[in-house]
Scaffold this motif. Structure first.
Motif, PDB file in Angstrom:
ATOM      1  N   GLY A  82       0.841  -1.298   0.077  1.00 34.35           N
ATOM      2  CA  GLY A  82       0.003  -0.114   0.023  1.00 34.35           C
ATOM      3  C   GLY A  82       0.837   1.390   0.119  1.00 34.35           C
ATOM      4  N   ALA A  83       2.047   1.133   0.770  1.00 36.39           N
ATOM      5  CA  ALA A  83       2.819   2.392   0.825  1.00 36.39           C
ATOM      6  C   ALA A  83       3.428   2.715  -0.552  1.00 36.39           C
ATOM      7  CB  ALA A  83       3.997   2.076   1.810  1.00 36.39           C
ATOM      8  N   VAL A  84       4.029   1.405  -1.048  1.00 37.13           N
ATOM      9  CA  VAL A  84       4.558   1.652  -2.417  1.00 37.13           C
ATOM     10  C   VAL A  84       3.572   1.993  -3.426  1.00 37.13           C
ATOM     11  CG1 VAL A  84       5.644   0.197  -4.334  1.00 37.13           C
ATOM     12  CG2 VAL A  84       6.323  -0.240  -1.866  1.00 37.13           C
ATOM     13  N   ALA A  85       2.260   1.567  -3.391  1.00 40.45           N
ATOM     14  CA  ALA A  85       1.515   1.845  -4.459  1.00 40.45           C
ATOM     15  C   ALA A  85       1.046   3.274  -4.351  1.00 40.45           C
ATOM     16  CB  ALA A  85       0.061   0.834  -4.381  1.00 40.45           C
ATOM     17  N   LEU A  86       0.911   3.838  -3.012  1.00 42.41           N
ATOM     18  CA  LEU A  86       0.790   5.089  -2.804  1.00 42.41           C
ATOM     19  C   LEU A  86       1.592   6.181  -3.331  1.00 42.41           C
ATOM     20  CD1 LEU A  86      -1.450   6.981  -1.411  1.00 42.41           C
ATOM     21  CD2 LEU A  86       0.230   7.110   0.658  1.00 42.41           C
ATOM     22  N   VAL A  87       2.958   5.875  -3.378  1.00 41.63           N
ATOM     23  CA  VAL A  87       4.141   6.572  -4.114  1.00 41.63           C
ATOM     24  C   VAL A  87       3.816   6.260  -5.607  1.00 41.63           C
ATOM     25  CG1 VAL A  87       6.704   6.566  -4.648  1.00 41.63           C
ATOM     26  CG2 VAL A  87       5.784   6.292  -2.093  1.00 41.63           C
ATOM     27  N   LEU A  88       3.690   5.235  -6.174  1.00 38.50           N
ATOM     28  CA  LEU A  88       3.711   4.947  -7.641  1.00 38.50           C
ATOM     29  C   LEU A  88       2.500   5.523  -8.130  1.00 38.50           C
ATOM     30  CD1 LEU A  88       4.760   1.386  -7.700  1.00 38.50           C
ATOM     31  CD2 LEU A  88       6.176   3.136  -8.547  1.00 38.50           C
ATOM     32  N   VAL A  89       1.257   5.553  -7.652  1.00 40.72           N
ATOM     33  CA  VAL A  89       0.165   6.167  -7.987  1.00 40.72           C
ATOM     34  C   VAL A  89       0.349   7.723  -8.125  1.00 40.72           C
ATOM     35  CG1 VAL A  89      -2.386   6.328  -7.862  1.00 40.72           C
ATOM     36  CG2 VAL A  89      -1.348   4.130  -7.488  1.00 40.72           C
ATOM     37  N   GLY A  90       0.954   8.392  -6.881  1.00 41.25           N
ATOM     38  CA  GLY A  90       1.207   9.348  -6.854  1.00 41.25           C
ATOM     39  C   GLY A  90       2.187  10.040  -7.873  1.00 41.25           C
ATOM     40  N   LEU A  91       3.023   9.312  -8.276  1.00 40.21           N
ATOM     41  CA  LEU A  91       3.977   9.758  -9.534  1.00 40.21           C
ATOM     42  C   LEU A  91       3.137   9.868 -10.643  1.00 40.21           C
ATOM     43  CD1 LEU A  91       6.721  10.147 -10.597  1.00 40.21           C
ATOM     44  CD2 LEU A  91       7.092   7.867 -10.608  1.00 40.21           C
ATOM     45  N   TRP A  92       2.175   8.616 -10.743  1.00 37.90           N
ATOM     46  CA  TRP A  92       1.332   8.706 -12.157  1.00 37.90           C
ATOM     47  C   TRP A  92       0.505   9.981 -12.311  1.00 37.90           C
ATOM     48  CZ3 TRP A  92      -3.785   8.956 -13.615  1.00 37.90           C
ATOM     49  CH2 TRP A  92      -4.021   8.583 -14.709  1.00 37.90           C
ATOM     50  N   ILE A  93       0.035  10.306 -11.002  1.00 32.22           N
ATOM     51  CA  ILE A  93      -0.796  11.626 -11.011  1.00 32.22           C
ATOM     52  C   ILE A  93      -0.171  12.930 -11.190  1.00 32.22           C
ATOM     53  CG2 ILE A  93      -2.271  13.055  -9.487  1.00 32.22           C
ATOM     54  CD1 ILE A  93      -3.107  10.437  -7.749  1.00 32.22           C
ATOM     55  N   PHE A  94       1.198  12.911 -10.650  1.00 36.53           N
ATOM     56  CA  PHE A  94       1.912  14.091 -10.895  1.00 36.53           C
ATOM     57  C   PHE A  94       2.311  14.135 -12.386  1.00 36.53           C
ATOM     58  CE2 PHE A  94       6.450  15.668 -11.689  1.00 36.53           C
ATOM     59  CZ  PHE A  94       6.176  16.918 -11.145  1.00 36.53           C
ATOM     60  N   CYS A  95       2.739  12.847 -13.002  1.00 36.22           N
ATOM     61  CA  CYS A  95       3.176  12.990 -14.322  1.00 36.22           C
ATOM     62  C   CYS A  95       1.946  13.280 -15.349  1.00 36.22           C
ATOM     63  CB  CYS A  95       4.026  11.592 -14.886  1.00 36.22           C
ATOM     64  SG  CYS A  95       5.395  11.236 -14.127  1.00 36.22           S
ATOM     65  N   PHE A  96       0.843  12.840 -14.900  1.00 36.31           N
ATOM     66  CA  PHE A  96      -0.496  13.032 -15.823  1.00 36.31           C
ATOM     67  C   PHE A  96      -0.815  14.491 -15.871  1.00 36.31           C
ATOM     68  CE2 PHE A  96      -4.867  13.798 -15.759  1.00 36.31           C
ATOM     69  CZ  PHE A  96      -5.170  13.097 -17.061  1.00 36.31           C
ATOM     70  N   VAL A  97      -0.898  15.240 -14.503  1.00 39.90           N
ATOM     71  CA  VAL A  97      -1.117  16.461 -14.575  1.00 39.90           C
ATOM     72  C   VAL A  97       0.223  17.604 -15.198  1.00 39.90           C
ATOM     73  CG1 VAL A  97      -1.035  18.754 -12.878  1.00 39.90           C
ATOM     74  CG2 VAL A  97      -2.126  16.384 -12.382  1.00 39.90           C
ATOM     75  N   LYS A  98       1.290  16.880 -14.986  1.00 41.27           N
ATOM     76  CA  LYS A  98       2.369  17.836 -15.924  1.00 41.27           C
ATOM     77  C   LYS A  98       2.436  17.463 -17.278  1.00 41.27           C
ATOM     78  CE  LYS A  98       5.211  19.941 -14.080  1.00 41.27           C
ATOM     79  NZ  LYS A  98       4.904  21.343 -13.958  1.00 41.27           N
ATOM     80  N   ALA A  99       1.996  16.400 -17.714  1.00 40.80           N
ATOM     81  CA  ALA A  99       1.901  16.241 -19.236  1.00 40.80           C
ATOM     82  C   ALA A  99       0.657  16.964 -19.578  1.00 40.80           C
ATOM     83  CB  ALA A  99       1.512  14.961 -19.583  1.00 40.80           C
TER      84      ALA A  99
END
Length: 125
Positions: A88-105
């Motif tokens: 869950g902690a790892v998934a939180l970081v990875l999904v957070g990275l996905w959200i950041f990259c989505f918003v930045k793109a």
């Protein structure tokens, strides 16, 4: 006979491909950890299935609707917490990275459109 040229990748496709690659690597290590901790088959198989899904959906990211598919894979990635709660902690970081990259793109592509450029990175007309 010249090879068929592929259109330039947009920011969305490029960034989400990078995230999918990082997540696939994380999933590989997660599967090994789950196998080492539980020795129970459903966990590592589920991790492997989501890893294959991450890699298999990469070509779909070139389409405008590809991010919907990627979002679905993110849900599957987070659901792996059911097999290993620490994930869950790892998934939180990875999904957070996905959200950041989505918003930045989205920001990059919006800025390119406002400048009169092709949002996918090809030279403007």
């Amino acid at each position: 006979m010249s090879p068929r040229e592929r259109p330039a990748r947009g920011a969305m496709e490029s960034l989400l491909r990078i995230v999918h690659g990082l997540e696939a690597a994380g999933i590989a290590f997660g599967a090994l950890a789950v196998w080492g901790v539980t020795r129970d088959w459903p966990g590592p198989v589920a991790f492997g299935a989501v890893g294959v899904l991450l890699i298999a959906t990469m070509p779909l990211l070139r389409h405008a609707w590809g991010w919907f598919v990627s979002l679905g894979v993110q849900v599957a990635l987070a659901a792996l917490t059911w097999f290993e709660p620490v994930w869950g902690a790892v998934a939180l970081v990875l999904v957070g990275l996905w959200i950041f990259c989505f918003v930045k793109a989205r920001q990059i592509e919006r800025r390119r459109r406002a400048s009169g450029l092709d949002p996918r990175g090809a030279p403007g007309a």
